[in-house]
Design a protein around this motif. Structure first.
Motif, mmCIF file in Angstrom:
data_model
loop_
_atom_site.group_PDB
_atom_site.id
_atom_site.type_symbol
_atom_site.label_atom_id
_atom_site.label_comp_id
_atom_site.label_asym_id
_atom_site.label_seq_id
_atom_site.Cartn_x
_atom_site.Cartn_y
_atom_site.Cartn_z
ATOM 1 N N TYR A 111 28.458 -43.254 50.341
ATOM 2 C CA TYR A 111 27.249 -43.131 49.518
ATOM 3 C C TYR A 111 27.040 -41.682 49.100
ATOM 4 O O TYR A 111 26.676 -41.406 47.947
ATOM 5 C CB TYR A 111 26.034 -43.655 50.282
ATOM 6 N N VAL A 112 27.268 -40.758 50.030
ATOM 7 C CA VAL A 112 27.174 -39.332 49.691
ATOM 8 C C VAL A 112 28.151 -38.999 48.570
ATOM 9 O O VAL A 112 27.802 -38.334 47.586
ATOM 10 C CB VAL A 112 27.458 -38.447 50.930
ATOM 11 N N ARG A 113 29.376 -39.486 48.712
ATOM 12 C CA ARG A 113 30.394 -39.198 47.687
ATOM 13 C C ARG A 113 30.034 -39.845 46.356
ATOM 14 O O ARG A 113 30.191 -39.236 45.287
ATOM 15 C CB ARG A 113 31.763 -39.680 48.165
ATOM 16 N N ALA A 114 29.514 -41.077 46.403
ATOM 17 C CA ALA A 114 29.139 -41.774 45.169
ATOM 18 C C ALA A 114 27.996 -41.052 44.465
ATOM 19 O O ALA A 114 27.999 -40.890 43.236
ATOM 20 C CB ALA A 114 28.733 -43.215 45.494
ATOM 21 N N MET A 115 27.020 -40.613 45.240
ATOM 22 C CA MET A 115 25.880 -39.910 44.661
ATOM 23 C C MET A 115 26.322 -38.599 44.018
ATOM 24 O O MET A 115 25.950 -38.288 42.884
ATOM 25 C CB MET A 115 24.838 -39.640 45.756
ATOM 26 N N ASN A 116 27.134 -37.848 44.744
ATOM 27 C CA ASN A 116 27.617 -36.580 44.194
ATOM 28 C C ASN A 116 28.476 -36.803 42.959
ATOM 29 O O ASN A 116 28.426 -36.017 41.995
ATOM 30 C CB ASN A 116 28.399 -35.806 45.259
ATOM 31 N N HIS A 117 29.260 -37.872 42.968
ATOM 32 C CA HIS A 117 30.077 -38.185 41.790
ATOM 33 C C HIS A 117 29.190 -38.413 40.574
ATOM 34 O O HIS A 117 29.441 -37.864 39.493
ATOM 35 C CB HIS A 117 30.933 -39.430 42.062
ATOM 36 N N GLY A 118 28.146 -39.216 40.751
ATOM 37 C CA GLY A 118 27.244 -39.487 39.629
ATOM 38 C C GLY A 118 26.572 -38.231 39.114
ATOM 39 O O GLY A 118 26.500 -37.996 37.899
ATOM 40 N N LEU A 119 26.077 -37.405 40.031
ATOM 41 C CA LEU A 119 25.386 -36.175 39.625
ATOM 42 C C LEU A 119 26.331 -35.200 38.940
ATOM 43 O O LEU A 119 25.963 -34.540 37.959
ATOM 44 C CB LEU A 119 24.745 -35.527 40.855
ATOM 45 N N ASN A 120 27.561 -35.120 39.446
ATOM 46 C CA ASN A 120 28.537 -34.196 38.851
ATOM 47 C C ASN A 120 29.009 -34.666 37.480
ATOM 48 O O ASN A 120 29.405 -33.844 36.638
ATOM 49 C CB ASN A 120 29.748 -34.039 39.784
ATOM 50 N N ARG A 121 28.986 -35.968 37.237
ATOM 51 C CA ARG A 121 29.457 -36.509 35.965
ATOM 52 C C ARG A 121 28.403 -36.445 34.856
ATOM 53 O O ARG A 121 28.743 -36.475 33.675
ATOM 54 C CB ARG A 121 29.886 -37.970 36.159
ATOM 55 N N LEU A 122 27.125 -36.352 35.249
ATOM 56 C CA LEU A 122 26.045 -36.416 34.249
ATOM 57 C C LEU A 122 26.178 -35.408 33.110
ATOM 58 O O LEU A 122 25.880 -35.742 31.955
ATOM 59 C CB LEU A 122 24.682 -36.241 34.919
ATOM 60 N N PRO A 123 26.593 -34.155 33.365
ATOM 61 C CA PRO A 123 26.686 -33.211 32.240
ATOM 62 C C PRO A 123 27.682 -33.639 31.163
ATOM 63 O O PRO A 123 27.537 -33.274 29.995
ATOM 64 C CB PRO A 123 27.143 -31.904 32.924
ATOM 65 N N ASP A 124 28.702 -34.430 31.548
ATOM 66 C CA ASP A 124 29.751 -34.809 30.597
ATOM 67 C C ASP A 124 29.667 -36.265 30.157
ATOM 68 O O ASP A 124 30.148 -36.621 29.076
ATOM 69 C CB ASP A 124 31.136 -34.577 31.230
ATOM 70 N N LEU A 125 29.061 -37.109 31.005
ATOM 71 C CA LEU A 125 29.008 -38.538 30.702
ATOM 72 C C LEU A 125 27.567 -39.009 30.828
ATOM 73 O O LEU A 125 26.991 -38.951 31.902
ATOM 74 C CB LEU A 125 29.894 -39.324 31.696
ATOM 75 N N PRO A 126 26.950 -39.447 29.732
ATOM 76 C CA PRO A 126 25.551 -39.872 29.829
ATOM 77 C C PRO A 126 25.412 -41.067 30.762
ATOM 78 O O PRO A 126 26.374 -41.797 31.013
ATOM 79 C CB PRO A 126 25.196 -40.250 28.384
ATOM 80 N N LEU A 127 24.209 -41.232 31.274
ATOM 81 C CA LEU A 127 23.930 -42.365 32.144
ATOM 82 C C LEU A 127 24.244 -43.642 31.383
ATOM 83 O O LEU A 127 23.669 -43.915 30.331
ATOM 84 C CB LEU A 127 22.462 -42.328 32.566
ATOM 85 N N SER A 128 25.158 -44.418 31.907
ATOM 86 C CA SER A 128 25.719 -45.539 31.155
ATOM 87 C C SER A 128 26.296 -46.559 32.125
ATOM 88 O O SER A 128 26.416 -46.311 33.334
ATOM 89 C CB SER A 128 26.841 -45.036 30.239
ATOM 90 N N LEU A 129 26.674 -47.705 31.588
ATOM 91 C CA LEU A 129 27.324 -48.724 32.406
ATOM 92 C C LEU A 129 28.625 -48.192 32.990
ATOM 93 O O LEU A 129 28.980 -48.499 34.132
ATOM 94 C CB LEU A 129 27.592 -49.983 31.574
ATOM 95 N N ARG A 130 29.333 -47.394 32.222
ATOM 96 C CA ARG A 130 30.591 -46.822 32.717
ATOM 97 C C ARG A 130 30.340 -45.955 33.948
ATOM 98 O O ARG A 130 31.061 -46.051 34.952
ATOM 99 C CB ARG A 130 31.253 -46.000 31.615
ATOM 100 N N LEU A 131 29.311 -45.110 33.889
ATOM 101 C CA LEU A 131 29.019 -44.240 35.027
ATOM 102 C C LEU A 131 28.584 -45.059 36.240
ATOM 103 O O LEU A 131 28.977 -44.754 37.377
ATOM 104 C CB LEU A 131 27.936 -43.223 34.651
ATOM 105 N N LEU A 132 27.795 -46.104 36.029
ATOM 106 C CA LEU A 132 27.383 -46.947 37.154
ATOM 107 C C LEU A 132 28.585 -47.629 37.809
ATOM 108 O O LEU A 132 28.638 -47.769 39.027
ATOM 109 C CB LEU A 132 26.372 -47.996 36.685
#
Length: 382
Positions: A111-132
């Motif tokens: 969960y820690v890794r998943a959360m950090n992955h999402g936060l780190n991806r936000l600058p390049d990938l908008p919140l989207s189905l792909r990011l989820l």
């Protein structure tokens, strides 16, 4: 007033059960911003703003963020039935597993890794189905439920109910698989299209409830749905750092949480859900603000005690990021000898800062107990 079809409707399936298909957001008839809802929204906005303002003034705020993320991972995972504690996660990260370490600690670390992955991806990938989907893949990798299509939206029917329940006696049946991508697409469109029309925190509350109703994965929906709230706030720059998590509030009010979600689906009670959600946001933001203040005060006090010792200051900063250490950890951190590292740890132990965990003569492990105590407390107002 009840609006039974405001949130969607139960539709008979060919195999005999009724599944719920949610209506697109925002709700129709439109939300009624009553005095209480408007007041709660104003309070929550103000409390989020104070938390973010404090975070921007913290010295080295990233030292603390990692602990907030771990703490949320533990709480969010406990809602789903894990037994692991914050101390278990820290020991796992320090390669110091004990015989009594719960087997599900890897779920929390994921969960820690998943959360950090999402936060780190936000600058390049908008919140989207792909990011989820990417976040879900990290969450479920190699753990319980890992056989249930990590990173893929479901293609079979799931349901919510007690242990051993079936479709026949489920308490709630989400959309059938052939509807999942359609309703997810509507949710994604809402997240991108309603940024000026719907207040940010209202959008967070609507999106979280809709995601939980869709239940698009075979496992891990609760954790991803709770993380979605923080991702929206960070993407919208309402929070410069991920310091707001609702899991402790939702854990304390679990029965009301599920009742409010049910009332959305059955009676269209979006406003009542949003008032509950905004109370949670305010209570959580106030608690996080107090914790951040207490961390800064403790850090300043501890640093002043060892202000003339460069190695001690370096170790203190390290402990805010990684509160569990061994002598070998300190040797590597300081590039020093074993006796020097052991002496430094003994100094911190004598001050009451480090507490030895193992009781062994060899392979000993210490944790920064006063710091962990700030996360162990429950300072969320009911």
């Amino acid at each position: 007033m009840d609006h039974p079809y405001r949130a969607g409707r139960f539709v008979q399936q060919t195999t005999g059960y009724k599944a719920f298909i949610p209506a697109p957001l925002p709700p129709e008839p439109p939300l009624t911003y009553s005095g209480e809802l408007q007041s709660l929204l104003s309070d929550a906005d103000r409390n989020i703003g104070r938390l973010d303002a404090l975070a921007s003034m913290l010295p080295n705020p990233d030292l603390f963020v990692a602990m907030y993320v771990r703490h949320e991972a533990v709480l969010s995972s406990q809602i789903e039935g894990t037994q692991s504690t914050l101390e278990d996660v820290l020991a796992f990260e320090a390669d110091a597993l004990r015989d009594d370490t719960p087997k599900d600690v890897e779920e929390v670390v994921n969960y820690v890794r998943a959360m950090n992955h999402g936060l780190n991806r936000l600058p390049d990938l908008p919140l989207s189905l792909r990011l989820l989907r990417e976040i879900h893949a990290e969450l479920m990798k190699g753990v319980r439920g890992g056989e249930k299509s990590p990173g893929e939206f479901r293609t079979s029917q799931n349901w919510i109910g007690g242990r051993g329940s079936s479709l026949r006696d489920a308490s709630f049946i989400p959309p059938p698989p052939h509807e999942v991508m359609n309703v997810l697409g509507q949710l994604e469109k809402f997240l991108h299209a309603e940024r000026t029309q719907v207040p940010l925190l209202i959008r967070c509350g609507l999106a979280h409830a809709q995601f939980e109703t869709i239940h698009p994965f075979l496992d891990g929906n609760g954790r991803v749905g709770r993380l979605l709230i923080t991702l929206i706030l960070c993407e919208e720059k309402a929070l410069s750092r991920p310091l707001l998590y609702l899991s402790l509030f939702l854990k304390k009010h679990r029965a009301e949480y599920y009742d409010r979600l049910t009332a959305i689906r059955m009676q269209g009670h979006w406003e009542q859900w949003l008032m509950f959600f905004l109370r949670g946001v305010s209570a959580t933001a106030l608690a996080a603000t107090q914790t951040a203040k207490d961390i800064v005060a403790m850090r300043d006090a501890h640093r002043s005690e060892v202000a003339k010792n460069a190695k001690a200051l370096t170790l203190l900063d390290h402990l805010f990021r990684y509160p569990t250490v061994s002598v070998n950890n300190v040797c590597k951190l300081m590039n020093c000898t074993f006796p020097t590292a052991a002496k430094l740890i003994a100094n911190f132990e004598s001050r009451g800062w480090l507490q030895e965990l193992t009781g062994h003569e060899r392979n000993r492990l210490w944790r920064y107990q006063p710091y962990l105590n700030l996360f162990a407390r429950d300072n969320i107002a009911t």
